[in-house]
Design a protein around this motif. Structure first.
Motif, mmCIF file in Angstrom:
data_model
loop_
_atom_site.group_PDB
_atom_site.id
_atom_site.type_symbol
_atom_site.label_atom_id
_atom_site.label_comp_id
_atom_site.label_asym_id
_atom_site.label_seq_id
_atom_site.Cartn_x
_atom_site.Cartn_y
_atom_site.Cartn_z
ATOM 1 N N MET A 151 48.823 54.985 51.430
ATOM 2 C CA MET A 151 47.989 53.914 51.216
ATOM 3 C C MET A 151 45.919 54.678 51.392
ATOM 4 N N ASP A 152 45.164 55.329 50.304
ATOM 5 C CA ASP A 152 44.160 54.860 50.294
ATOM 6 C C ASP A 152 43.280 53.720 51.026
ATOM 7 N N LEU A 153 43.441 52.740 52.325
ATOM 8 C CA LEU A 153 42.907 52.039 52.311
ATOM 9 C C LEU A 153 41.448 51.580 51.782
ATOM 10 N N ARG A 154 41.133 51.705 51.852
ATOM 11 C CA ARG A 154 39.074 52.005 51.270
ATOM 12 C C ARG A 154 39.182 51.396 49.685
ATOM 13 N N GLU A 155 40.208 52.549 49.063
ATOM 14 C CA GLU A 155 39.912 53.029 47.635
ATOM 15 C C GLU A 155 40.825 51.653 47.443
ATOM 16 N N PHE A 156 41.836 51.210 47.407
ATOM 17 C CA PHE A 156 43.068 50.155 47.543
ATOM 18 C C PHE A 156 42.354 48.716 47.618
ATOM 19 N N ALA A 157 41.144 48.743 48.362
ATOM 20 C CA ALA A 157 40.386 47.628 48.368
ATOM 21 C C ALA A 157 39.344 47.166 47.330
ATOM 22 N N TYR A 158 38.670 48.751 47.112
ATOM 23 C CA TYR A 158 38.017 47.629 45.734
ATOM 24 C C TYR A 158 38.594 48.096 44.410
ATOM 25 N N ASP A 159 39.798 48.978 44.709
ATOM 26 C CA ASP A 159 40.609 48.353 42.799
ATOM 27 C C ASP A 159 40.908 46.728 43.100
ATOM 28 N N VAL A 160 40.865 46.428 44.178
ATOM 29 C CA VAL A 160 41.564 45.055 43.716
ATOM 30 C C VAL A 160 39.937 44.563 43.750
ATOM 31 N N LYS A 161 39.486 44.803 44.594
ATOM 32 C CA LYS A 161 37.828 43.709 43.880
ATOM 33 C C LYS A 161 37.472 43.699 42.368
ATOM 34 N N ASP A 162 37.984 45.211 41.724
ATOM 35 C CA ASP A 162 36.963 45.428 40.697
ATOM 36 C C ASP A 162 37.980 44.453 39.600
ATOM 37 N N THR A 163 39.407 44.791 39.718
ATOM 38 C CA THR A 163 40.465 43.714 39.000
ATOM 39 C C THR A 163 39.998 42.154 38.679
ATOM 40 N N LEU A 164 39.024 41.977 39.626
ATOM 41 C CA LEU A 164 38.431 40.417 39.597
ATOM 42 C C LEU A 164 37.066 40.268 39.361
ATOM 43 N N LEU A 165 36.165 41.377 39.422
ATOM 44 C CA LEU A 165 35.009 40.746 39.578
ATOM 45 C C LEU A 165 34.563 39.899 38.232
ATOM 46 N N ALA A 166 35.012 40.272 37.105
ATOM 47 C CA ALA A 166 34.544 39.489 35.912
ATOM 48 C C ALA A 166 35.021 38.049 35.957
ATOM 49 N N GLU A 167 35.839 37.838 36.551
ATOM 50 C CA GLU A 167 35.818 36.492 37.142
ATOM 51 C C GLU A 167 35.421 35.932 38.285
ATOM 52 N N PHE A 168 35.436 36.653 39.193
ATOM 53 C CA PHE A 168 33.778 36.058 40.079
ATOM 54 C C PHE A 168 32.420 36.231 39.456
ATOM 55 N N LEU A 169 32.246 37.157 38.865
ATOM 56 C CA LEU A 169 30.660 36.876 37.776
ATOM 57 C C LEU A 169 30.878 36.002 37.228
ATOM 58 N N GLN A 170 32.447 35.249 36.483
ATOM 59 C CA GLN A 170 31.460 34.507 36.065
ATOM 60 C C GLN A 170 32.244 33.028 36.782
ATOM 61 N N ARG A 171 32.739 32.262 37.928
ATOM 62 C CA ARG A 171 32.449 31.164 38.646
ATOM 63 C C ARG A 171 31.752 31.319 39.912
ATOM 64 N N HIS A 172 30.479 32.918 39.482
ATOM 65 C CA HIS A 172 29.415 32.598 40.431
ATOM 66 C C HIS A 172 30.121 32.452 41.502
ATOM 67 N N ILE A 173 30.655 33.354 41.807
ATOM 68 C CA ILE A 173 31.474 33.558 44.002
ATOM 69 C C ILE A 173 31.119 34.404 43.932
ATOM 70 N N VAL A 174 30.522 34.962 45.232
ATOM 71 C CA VAL A 174 30.502 36.176 45.971
ATOM 72 C C VAL A 174 31.615 36.606 46.338
ATOM 73 N N LEU A 175 31.841 38.269 46.372
ATOM 74 C CA LEU A 175 32.624 38.109 47.134
ATOM 75 C C LEU A 175 32.327 39.881 48.275
ATOM 76 N N ILE A 176 32.682 39.569 49.281
ATOM 77 C CA ILE A 176 31.799 40.272 50.531
ATOM 78 C C ILE A 176 33.902 41.378 50.908
ATOM 79 N N VAL A 177 33.159 42.506 50.632
ATOM 80 C CA VAL A 177 34.194 43.849 51.115
ATOM 81 C C VAL A 177 34.016 43.924 52.312
#
Length: 249
Positions: A100-126
């Motif tokens: 596994m490419d762990l950096r790629e994995f981390a940003y894939d997880v972030k991108d999957t939920l990005l819209a929901e984070f923005l909708q809830r006004h929650i900041v995600l820090i990686v």
């Protein structure tokens, strides 16, 4: 659901005695088969019900004015969500181990939920290490585990908030951690969070965290959690850096 100490005891018994290992594996496989059969038998009529509801609404749009129509559709969606979680729980130990490419994995997880984070006004820090040793794991299952933890974290926050996703190498293991500043949990709540179907959420299935633990255990890892009421929680998944055989519990 077994406790952490009971799991370790079972692992030792399985390692020491081939007959015990075979017996425990057989019991586990029968249990998973039963869950799969139940899920399958429920899913078919539920699919027919959902199709019927859609057809009724198409042919008789006035039905949307009925007081409980939306509740009926919500209940069907909830049942589908529950069956999906049961399927994940039942098959959480079936892994496809790859590098596994762990950096790629981390940003894939972030991108999957990005819209929901923005909708809830929650900041995600990686937070990531600058480099990683070779890591073997099942990216699909580990993504499921991370998403479950991140969604729990989001649901623990009222209003604006912050969640941190960390992927570090620590103590010769890979650490994947999710930390939030949400409502936190009491010591009593912490004792039950990994038990299937135990939940304090109005529409929760109680399978999210048991799925996380099953996936991590299958990788030969462990899950730790710390929480303070009113301040937030942190879930830590410790995974071995070298590929290991799945552990069946």
């Amino acid at each position: 659901m077994l406790t952490y100490d009971e799991q370790k005891k079972m692992e030792r018994l399985m390692a020491d005695d081939e007959d015990v290992r075979h017996l425990i594996t057989t019991i586990k496989n029968d249990y998973q088969l039963t869950l799969s059969q139940i899920s399958h038998e429920i899913r078919n009529p539920l699919t027919y019900m959902n199709s019927s509801v859609q057809w009724i609404q198409k042919m008789h749009p006035e039905v949307e004015e009925f007081e409980f129509w939306n509740q009926l559709k919500d209940d069907i969606r909830y049942m589908k969500f529950l069956l999906d979680d049961i399927s994940l729980f039942s098959h959480g130990e079936e892994l496809n181990i790859v590098p596994m490419d762990l950096r790629e994995f981390a940003y894939d997880v972030k991108d999957t939920l990005l819209a929901e984070f923005l909708q809830r006004h929650i900041v995600l820090i990686v937070k990531l290490d600058e480099s990683y040793p070779t890591f073997y794991g099942d990216p699909i299952r580990l993504k499921q585990a991370c998403i479950n933890l991140l969604k729990n974290a989001m649901e623990s926050i009222t209003g604006r908030g912050k969640i941190i996703l960390k992927i570090f190498v620590q103590e010769k293991k890979l650490l994947i951690a999710v930390k939030d500043n949400g409502c936190g949990m009491t010591s009593e709540q912490l004792t039950n969070i990994f038990h299937p179907f135990v939940t304090s959420k109005e529409h929760g299935t109680g399978l999210g965290l048991p799925i996380v633990r099953k996936i991590v255990t299958a990788h030969g890892g462990t899950v730790r959690v710390s929480s303070t009421p009113g301040k937030g929680s942190e879930f830590q998944m410790y995974l071995p850096l070298l590929p290991v055989a799945s552990v069946y519990l």
